[in-house]
Design a protein around this motif. Structure first.
Motif, short mmCIF file in Angstrom:
data_model
loop_
_atom_site.label_atom_id
_atom_site.label_comp_id
_atom_site.label_asym_id
_atom_site.label_seq_id
_atom_site.Cartn_x
_atom_site.Cartn_y
_atom_site.Cartn_z
N ARG A 119 0.87 -1.08 -0.01
CA ARG A 119 0.10 0.20 0.13
C ARG A 119 0.95 1.36 -0.02
O ARG A 119 0.44 2.32 -0.60
CB ARG A 119 -0.94 0.16 1.24
CG ARG A 119 -2.16 -0.75 1.06
CD ARG A 119 -3.17 -0.92 2.25
NE ARG A 119 -4.36 -1.76 1.82
CZ ARG A 119 -4.97 -2.20 2.54
NH1 ARG A 119 -4.71 -2.36 4.09
NH2 ARG A 119 -6.17 -2.95 2.35
N GLU A 170 -3.38 1.70 -3.14
CA GLU A 170 -4.44 0.49 -3.12
C GLU A 170 -4.71 -0.22 -4.31
O GLU A 170 -5.21 -1.27 -4.44
CB GLU A 170 -5.63 1.32 -2.27
CG GLU A 170 -6.85 0.06 -2.03
CD GLU A 170 -6.46 -0.63 -0.70
OE1 GLU A 170 -7.36 -1.31 -0.44
OE2 GLU A 170 -5.61 -0.44 -0.01
N LYS A 171 -4.80 0.53 -5.34
CA LYS A 171 -5.60 -0.14 -6.92
C LYS A 171 -4.26 -0.85 -7.71
O LYS A 171 -4.80 -1.26 -8.65
CB LYS A 171 -6.03 1.00 -7.35
CG LYS A 171 -7.37 1.61 -6.73
CD LYS A 171 -7.95 2.71 -7.43
CE LYS A 171 -8.80 3.32 -6.79
NZ LYS A 171 -9.67 4.57 -7.41
N ILE A 185 -3.75 -5.28 -4.66
CA ILE A 185 -5.01 -6.33 -4.83
C ILE A 185 -4.82 -7.79 -4.47
O ILE A 185 -5.25 -8.39 -3.60
CB ILE A 185 -5.47 -6.22 -5.98
CG1 ILE A 185 -5.92 -4.74 -6.45
CG2 ILE A 185 -6.99 -6.91 -6.17
CD1 ILE A 185 -6.60 -4.20 -7.64
N ILE A 215 -4.16 -8.33 -0.85
CA ILE A 215 -5.23 -8.53 -0.06
C ILE A 215 -6.22 -10.01 -0.17
O ILE A 215 -6.56 -10.39 0.73
CB ILE A 215 -6.32 -7.45 -0.44
CG1 ILE A 215 -5.89 -6.05 -0.43
CG2 ILE A 215 -7.62 -7.56 0.18
CD1 ILE A 215 -6.53 -4.77 -0.98
N GLU A 249 -14.04 -11.56 8.17
CA GLU A 249 -13.08 -10.76 7.90
C GLU A 249 -12.64 -11.15 6.28
O GLU A 249 -12.35 -10.42 5.51
CB GLU A 249 -11.69 -10.95 8.69
CG GLU A 249 -11.96 -10.25 10.05
CD GLU A 249 -11.12 -10.88 11.28
OE1 GLU A 249 -9.90 -9.77 11.72
OE2 GLU A 249 -11.09 -11.83 11.59
N GLU A 278 -15.35 -9.60 4.04
CA GLU A 278 -14.88 -8.23 3.96
C GLU A 278 -13.80 -8.13 2.85
O GLU A 278 -13.74 -7.22 1.95
CB GLU A 278 -14.38 -7.79 5.21
CG GLU A 278 -15.57 -7.36 6.33
CD GLU A 278 -15.25 -7.03 7.56
OE1 GLU A 278 -14.21 -6.57 7.89
OE2 GLU A 278 -15.89 -6.91 8.69
N LEU A 279 -12.71 -8.89 3.02
CA LEU A 279 -11.61 -8.93 2.00
C LEU A 279 -12.16 -9.38 0.68
O LEU A 279 -11.60 -8.70 -0.45
CB LEU A 279 -10.56 -9.49 2.34
CG LEU A 279 -9.81 -8.83 3.77
CD1 LEU A 279 -8.49 -9.66 4.05
CD2 LEU A 279 -9.46 -7.26 3.46
N LYS A 311 -13.78 -6.36 -0.88
CA LYS A 311 -12.71 -5.39 -1.37
C LYS A 311 -12.07 -5.62 -2.46
O LYS A 311 -12.07 -4.98 -3.28
CB LYS A 311 -11.82 -5.20 -0.20
CG LYS A 311 -10.75 -4.10 -0.55
CD LYS A 311 -11.27 -2.61 -0.20
CE LYS A 311 -10.22 -1.69 -0.07
NZ LYS A 311 -10.84 -0.68 -0.34
N VAL A 312 -11.63 -6.82 -2.63
CA VAL A 312 -10.81 -7.26 -3.75
C VAL A 312 -11.96 -7.20 -5.03
O VAL A 312 -11.28 -6.41 -5.99
CB VAL A 312 -10.41 -8.80 -3.76
CG1 VAL A 312 -10.03 -9.43 -4.98
CG2 VAL A 312 -9.29 -8.98 -2.63
N GLU A 334 -14.35 -5.08 -5.42
CA GLU A 334 -14.63 -3.69 -5.66
C GLU A 334 -13.48 -3.07 -6.39
O GLU A 334 -13.72 -2.53 -7.45
CB GLU A 334 -14.85 -2.82 -4.48
CG GLU A 334 -15.90 -3.05 -3.86
CD GLU A 334 -16.39 -2.56 -2.37
OE1 GLU A 334 -15.27 -2.14 -2.02
OE2 GLU A 334 -17.44 -2.52 -1.89
N LEU A 335 -12.13 -3.41 -6.08
CA LEU A 335 -11.06 -3.21 -6.62
C LEU A 335 -10.58 -3.40 -8.02
O LEU A 335 -10.43 -2.82 -8.87
CB LEU A 335 -9.67 -3.46 -5.61
CG LEU A 335 -9.65 -2.66 -4.40
CD1 LEU A 335 -8.64 -2.98 -3.44
CD2 LEU A 335 -9.29 -1.07 -4.77
#
Length: 185
Positions: A59, A64-65, A70, A73, A88, A91-92, A95-96, A98-99
């Motif tokens: 990071r 992040e992108k 990614i 993550i 958890e 959630e990841l 996130k993955v 979305e990215l």
């Protein structure tokens, strides 16, 4: 494996830190290789501890992108899953996804794979309705991007078939299961 771990940690990792510095992509890569060895040995707690550090490094280095961030993550997500930390891990996974959507687009194979991973997570939590919605989308995207006869398309029919089966929708489950198995021939 233990010998491999020692070689990686002492010879490669320490050498890279000395040569290129602590916050360098090569150092992060060597550290990630160490987590893969730990993970393969079933040392999930130790792997997770280092994966958190790798993620922080990446990071800082890439933001992040970046694909490496990614990936890190996703790697941490795998450890959380193996440790039974499903919330958890989920959630990841979100996130993955979305990215990947943002960076690669909806139709990229890595994005589609991330969608399938999230559906799998929902299925394992018996959240069949949510799993089914994503699995249908994944199958549609695989058909559109890869075609009906691609092995990944056939493979995606099986989870959707199982979800229908668990929701007692056998009239939808059976044809998908048959089509998936015929696609493997």
């Amino acid at each position: 494996m233990e010998r491999c771990e020692k070689i990686l940690s002492h010879a490669v990792l320490e050498r890279r830190r000395e040569v290129v510095g602590k916050n360098h992509p090569d150092t992060a890569a060597a550290t990630a290789e160490l987590t893969a060895v730990l993970f393969a040995q079933g040392l999930y707690n130790a792997a997770e501890e280092i994966q958190v550090k790798v993620l922080e490094m990446l990071r800082e280095i890439h933001r992040e992108k970046h694909p490496d961030t990614i990936w890190a993550i996703g790697s941490l997500m795998a450890s959380y899953s193996s440790l039974g930390r499903d919330k958890e891990a989920e959630e990841l996974r979100v996130k993955v996804l979305e990215l990947r959507r943002e960076v690669l687009g909806e139709k990229h194979p890595d994005t589609i794979r991330a969608m399938g991973n999230l559906a799998s997570s929902y299925f394992s939590q018996q959240r069949y309705r949510e799993a089914k919605e994503i699995e249908i989308k994944v199958l549609e995207l695989r058909r559109e991007v890869l075609g009906d006869k691609h092995p990944d398309t056939s493979a995606e029919m099986e989870p959707l078939s199982l979800t229908y089966e668990f929701r007692f929708k056998f009239w939808k489950s059976i044809p998908l299961g048959l089509e998936a198995n015929l696609g493997k021939r």
